[in-house]
Design an enzyme around this catalytic site. Structure first.
Site, short mmCIF file in Angstrom:
data_model
loop_
_atom_site.label_atom_id
_atom_site.label_comp_id
_atom_site.label_asym_id
_atom_site.label_seq_id
_atom_site.Cartn_x
_atom_site.Cartn_y
_atom_site.Cartn_z
CG ASP A 1 -2.16 0.80 1.06
OD1 ASP A 1 -2.36 1.38 -0.02
OD2 ASP A 1 -2.96 0.86 2.02
CD GLU B 1 -0.54 6.59 -2.56
OE1 GLU B 1 -1.14 5.63 -3.04
OE2 GLU B 1 -0.25 6.70 -1.34
CG ASP C 1 -8.59 3.64 -0.40
OD1 ASP C 1 -8.34 2.46 -0.63
OD2 ASP C 1 -7.91 4.34 0.37
#
Length: 759
Positions: free
Chosen positions: A420, A423, A488
Site C-alpha cells: 500500500d 504517494e 479506495d
C-alpha cells in the site's frame, strides 16, 4: 533566371532533410521561412514556424502544499518564451537543431533509439526551469491513458497534472460529498484528475503515443484543438514517440517498453480472496462459514496480521510489519493447514513505520529513513501516530526492507500482500540518500516501492506463486508489480468515485501499459457515524453484489470489508448474501481458463486484459464513444451494472455475431439491445465463434440465480453525483439539512484522520 536561382537556394536549404537509413522519422525544414516538420510516416508529430513555436521555455514557480497525501499545487507561470530561428546539423544517426530564443539557445536532438522511431531530447541550459512541448493534434482526435484516470475514458478537453497523490473523496466538484470534503477536511475531496497512478504517457486515436521519460512534475493540456501541450517543471528528459497501424499493436509495444507484468499464480483463479480481519479465530470462522455456503476460497486476506492500534477514531493497523502472535495465535501452523486445503493467506505492508514499533527503531539506527535537514528522521503524522518512511533511494535501506518482507512475510508463509501507499513523499523539506529533492523523487517513489517488493519475491524464487498488489504507480511500475488495484472507491454508485469509476480506471491503465488490474469488491470509503440523519454513506447488499458481478470479468476476485466493517453489508452478513456472493465467485472460477488466456496475452503480447471496445473494433465509430462497457480479452463483451435499482440494460454490440450468456440467443452486432440485468445476471456477451463458446454457454444452466428469500429486500444506497459525461451536476440548493449536517460531521472527523485509517 532570377526565379531559377531562388528555387535552387530553397532546394539547398532543404537538402538536410534527406532521410538516412538509420532514421525512422522524417525531418523537413526550410531555413528561409523558419519552418520545420517532424513526422512518423504520414503522421505529423512536431511542427514549428515563426507564428507557432514547437516549444517554449520560461521561468516560474510551482508550489506544493500537502495534507495527508492530498497535494495542492499552484503553478505560477512567469515567462513563456517561444523559439525563433534555428540551424540544423544532420548526421547519419541524428539531427541536432539549435533553436534561438530571446535569452539563449536550446539544443534539440532527434534520434531513432530505444525501440522508438522518434526520440526528442532538449538541453535548455541553466536559464529556464519551465518547459512546454507542443505535439500536433487534430480537432477530432481522442486521447487515452495518462495512467489511472477514473473520471473519463476520452481525456480530450481537459488538463491533467502528473503528480501521484490520494485519489480524493467524491472526485466530482459538483458533488456534495466532494464539496464538504474539500471545505471541511483539508481539501480531501479530489477532482477529476487526482489519482494514485498518474503517468506522462498518452495514446492517441491517430494510432501513436507520446511518453515522457522523466519523473518531474508535469501537466498534460489536452484542451487546444490543434496541439497537445506537455508542461515540465525542472530539467527536461526525453520524449518518446511511437506509431503503428492499430491501437492494439501500439499499446503492446508500449507495455513491453515500460515492462510487462508476470502471469498471475494459478491459485488466484480458484476462488475468491476474502478480505477478513480480527484474529485467527475470526479468520477461520469466516472461512468455514464461506465454505459451507458454497464460496470457493482461494485466499484469506488479513490486513491486520501485524496487529492493531486503538485511537480515538477506532482501530488502526499497527504499522510494524511483524507477525502479531497475540492477535493471530498459531498463524504459522494455520497457514500451512489452509494451504494444504487449497487456500492461501495474504497480508499487508507499506513503506511507513510506526515510531513506536521495533522496525522503526531498527531503521532509525541503521540510517534507513528519510531525514530532515538536521539528520533526524522525517516523521509524518498519519492520525494520532507518527511514522518514519524508509528511504527507498538508499541501497542499504532497500536491502534491509526487502529482507523484512522476505523474513517476516514470505518465510511466515504468506502468499501475497497489499503493498500500500507510496504517494505521501513530501515535495519539500525532506532529505534523501540520493541527494535528490522530494520534487525529483516523488513521482518515481511508487516504482521504487514496487521494485523492493518484486526483488523480495524474485530472490526467494516465489515469483509466479506469490502475488502483491499496489495502488500507487508511475512509469516503470509495471516492470515490477504483479498486480494493481484501483484504490479506495466510495461504497456507492457515484460516477466520480464509486463503482462506475473502476471501469475508466482499468481501461486507461491498460492504455498506459499496465494491463492487469482489479478493485475492492464492495468499495472501501464508508461514512456511517451519523446514520440517525438518514444519509449515511454505507455499503448495501445491492452495491456489494453488483461490484462482485463486475469482478467476475477481471483478473482477481477480492473483497474488502471497508474502512468501517461493522457499518457495511459484508459477504458474510447473512446466508443469502454469502451464497449469492459464492455463486458469482463460482462463475469467476468457471471462466478461469479464459481469464488465464487473457492474462497470458497481456504478458506475452502486452495487450491489456480489460480493453476499450474500439481496441478490438477500430473501424466501428459507435465503439469509440462507449465508456462503461469493455472487452475482457478478445471474445467477451462486458456491460457491468453500475447504478442502483436496475432490471434491464441497454447494451451496444459492435459488428459481429454475439450470444448473451443468460439466454444463449444470437444477436447481430452494430446494434443496441435491451437485455435482462436483474441481480445476479451481469450482462455479458461472447462471440459466437469463440473457442470458449461452450464454456460461456454453460453459465446459464450451471449457475442459475438464487431465488430471493421471503424476507429479503434490496436497500438502495445514496448515489452521489452524476455521470461525468452527462454535464449535469448536483445543486446545494436541493440538499436536505440533514445531509448537510451529516456531511459536516463526517468531514470534521476526516480533518483529523486519513480515510485509509478507519480499519
Amino acid at each position: 533566371m532570377e526565379k531559377v536561382g531562388f528555387t535552387l537556394i530553397a532546394l539547398l536549404c532543404c537538402y538536410s532533410s534527406t532521410v538516412y537509413a538509420t532514421k525512422d522519422y522524417t525531418l523537413k525544414y526550410d531555413l528561409t521561412s523558419k519552418t520545420l516538420n517532424v513526422s512518423l510516416g504520414s503522421k505529423l508529430i512536431l511542427q514549428h514556424s515563426p507564428s507557432s513555436s514547437m516549444f517554449f521555455v520560461g521561468n516560474g514557480q510551482v508550489n506544493f502544499r500537502e495534507f495527508r497525501g492530498n497535494f495542492f499545487i499552484n503553478n505560477y507561470v512567469g515567462d513563456k518564451i517561444p523559439a525563433t530561428s534555428f540551424t540544423v546539423n544532420s548526421t547519419a544517426n541524428s539531427d541536432i537543431i539549435s533553436f534561438k530564443t530571446e535569452q539563449s539557445r536550446v539544443k534539440v536532438t532527434l534520434e531513432t533509439k530505444d525501440s522508438h522511431p522518434l526520440v526528442v531530447s532538449f538541453v535548455t541550459g541553466p536559464f529556464f526551469n519551465d518547459f512546454w512541448l507542443r505535439v500536433v493534434a487534430s480537432p477530432d482526435e481522442r486521447v487515452y491513458g495518462l495512467g489511472e484516470q477514473y473520471s473519463y475514458l476520452n481525456l480530450r478537453g481537459r488538463t491533467y497534472p502528473i503528480w501521484t497523490r490520494e485519489q480524493g473523496v467524491g472526485r466530482n466538484k459538483s458533488n456534495i460529498v466532494t464539496f464538504f470534503a474539500d471545505n471541511l477536511a483539508g481539501g480531501a475531496g479530489g477532482d477529476y484528475h487526482t489519482t494514485y497512478f498518474p503517468q506522462t504517457t498518452f495514446v492517441s486515436s491517430r494510432n501513436l503515443y507520446c511518453h515522457y521519460g522523466g519523473y518531474n512534475y508535469a501537466e498534460v493540456n489536452l484542451q487546444p484543438p490543434n496541439f497537445h501541450e506537455i508542461y515540465v517543471n525542472g530539467p527536461v528528459s526525453s520524449f518518446y514517440f511511437q506509431s503503428k497501424p492499430d491501437l492494439k499493436s501500439l499499446v503492446g509495444l508500449l507495455t513491453h517498453y515500460l515492462g510487462t507484468q508476470p502471469k498471475l499464480p494459478d491459485w488466484v483463479y480458484t476462488g475468491a480472496i476474502l478480505g477478513v480481519q480480527g484474529g485467527t479465530e475470526v479468520m477461520l470462522q469466516r472461512y468455514n462459514q464461506a465454505k459451507q455456503n458454497g464460496v470457493p476460497v482461494s485466499g484469506l486476506w488479513i490486513q491486520d496480521w501485524a496487529g492493531v492500534l486503538k485511537t480515538s477514531f477506532g482501530s488502526r493497523l499497527f504499522w510494524n510489519w511483524i507477525w502479531n502472535q497475540t492477535v493471530y495465535p498459531d498463524l504459522d501452523n494455520e497457514i500451512k493447514l489452509l494451504k494444504g486445503n487449497g487456500t492461501r493467506v495474504l497480508g499487508y505492508i507499506n513503506p511507513n513505520l510506526n515510531s513506536n514499533g521495533d522496525l522503526y527503531t531498527q531503521a532509525a539506527k541503521g540510517g534507513y529513513l528519510i531525514k530532515k535537514s538536521d539528520g533526524t528522521p522525517y516523521l509524518t503524522d498519519f492520525g494520532e501516530f507518527n511514522c518514519g518512511t524508509v528511504d527507498l533511494t538508499n541501497p542499504n535501506a532497500r536491502k534491509w526492507y526487502k529482507e523484512v518482507i522476505q523474513t517476516n512475510m514470505i518465510d511466515l508463509g504468506l502468499s501475497g500482500w497489499m503493498a500500500d501507499f507510496g504517494e505521501y513523499v513530501p515535495a519539500d523539506g525532506a532529505v534523501f540518500y540520493s541527494n535528490q529533492t522530494g520534487r525529483e523523487v516523488h513521482n518515481q517513489w511508487p516504482t521504487l516501492w514496487a521494485e523492493v517488493n518484486r526483488n523480495a519475491i524474485d530472490e526467494r524464487n516465489v515469483t509466479g506463486d506469490v502475488v502483491f498488489w499496489m495502488r500507487a504507480g508511475s512509469a516503470g511500475t509495471s516492470k515490477y508489480t504483479t498486480l494493481m488495484w484501483a484504490g479506495d472507491q466510495n461504497v456507492d454508485f457515484s460516477y466520480g468515485d464509486g463503482l462506475p469509476s473502476t471501469i475508466p480506471a482499468a481501461l486507461n491503465m491498460g492504455m498506459s501499459g499496465i494491463g492487469i488490474t482489479h478493485f475492492d469488491i464492495g468499495g472501501y470509503t464508508t461514512a456511517a457515524q451519523f446514520q440517525k440523519f438518514g444519509q449515511a454513506l454505507v455499503r448495501t447488499e445491492e452495491l456489494l453484489l453488483r461490484s462482485a458481478e463486475a469482478a467476475i470479468f477481471t483478473p482477481m476476485f477480492r473483497s474488502h470489508e471497508g474502512n468501517q466493517p461493522k457499518a457495511n453489508v459484508q459477504f458474510y452478513t447473512n446466508d443469502f448474501i454469502e451464497k449469492s456472493f459464492g455463486r458469482l465467485a463460482q462463475i469467476f472460477v468457471h471462466i478461469s481458463n479464459y481469464t488465464k488466456s487473457v492474462v497470458r496475452d497481456n504478458h506475452d503480447l502486452g495487450i491489456p486484459a480489460q480493453r476499450p471496445l474500439f481496441m478490438e473494433f477500430p473501424t466501428d465509430d459507435i465503439s469509440k464513444s462507449v465508456s462503461y462497457q469493455y472487452m475482457f480479452g478478445s471474445d467477451l463483451l462486458v456491460a457491468p451494472v453500475i447504478q442502483g435499482n436496475v432490471e434491464t440494460m441497454n447494451v451496444y454490440l459492435p459488428p459481429g455475431d454475439w450470444k448473451f450468456i443468460w439466454d444463449k440467443n444470437e444477436y447481430s452486432g452494430h446494434n443496441y439491445y435491451n437485455v435482462t440485468a436483474t441481480m445476479g445476471m451481469p450482462p455479458a456477451f461472447y462471440k459466437k465463434t469463440s473457442e470458449y463458446a461452450s464454456m460461456f454457454s454453460e453459465i446459464q444452466t450451471k449457475f442459475p440465480p438464487l431465488p430471493l428469500p421471503p424476507a429479503t429486500t434490496t436497500s438502495q444506497p445514496i448515489t452521489t453525483g452524476s455521470p461525468c459525461t452527462s454535464g449535469s451536476s448536483s445543486s446545494l440548493g436541493g440538499v436536505s439539512i440533514s445531509l448537510i449536517v451529516y456531511m459536516y460531521l463526517i468531514c470534521v472527523i476526516l480533518c483529523f484522520s486519513p480515510l485509509k485509517s478507519f480499519l
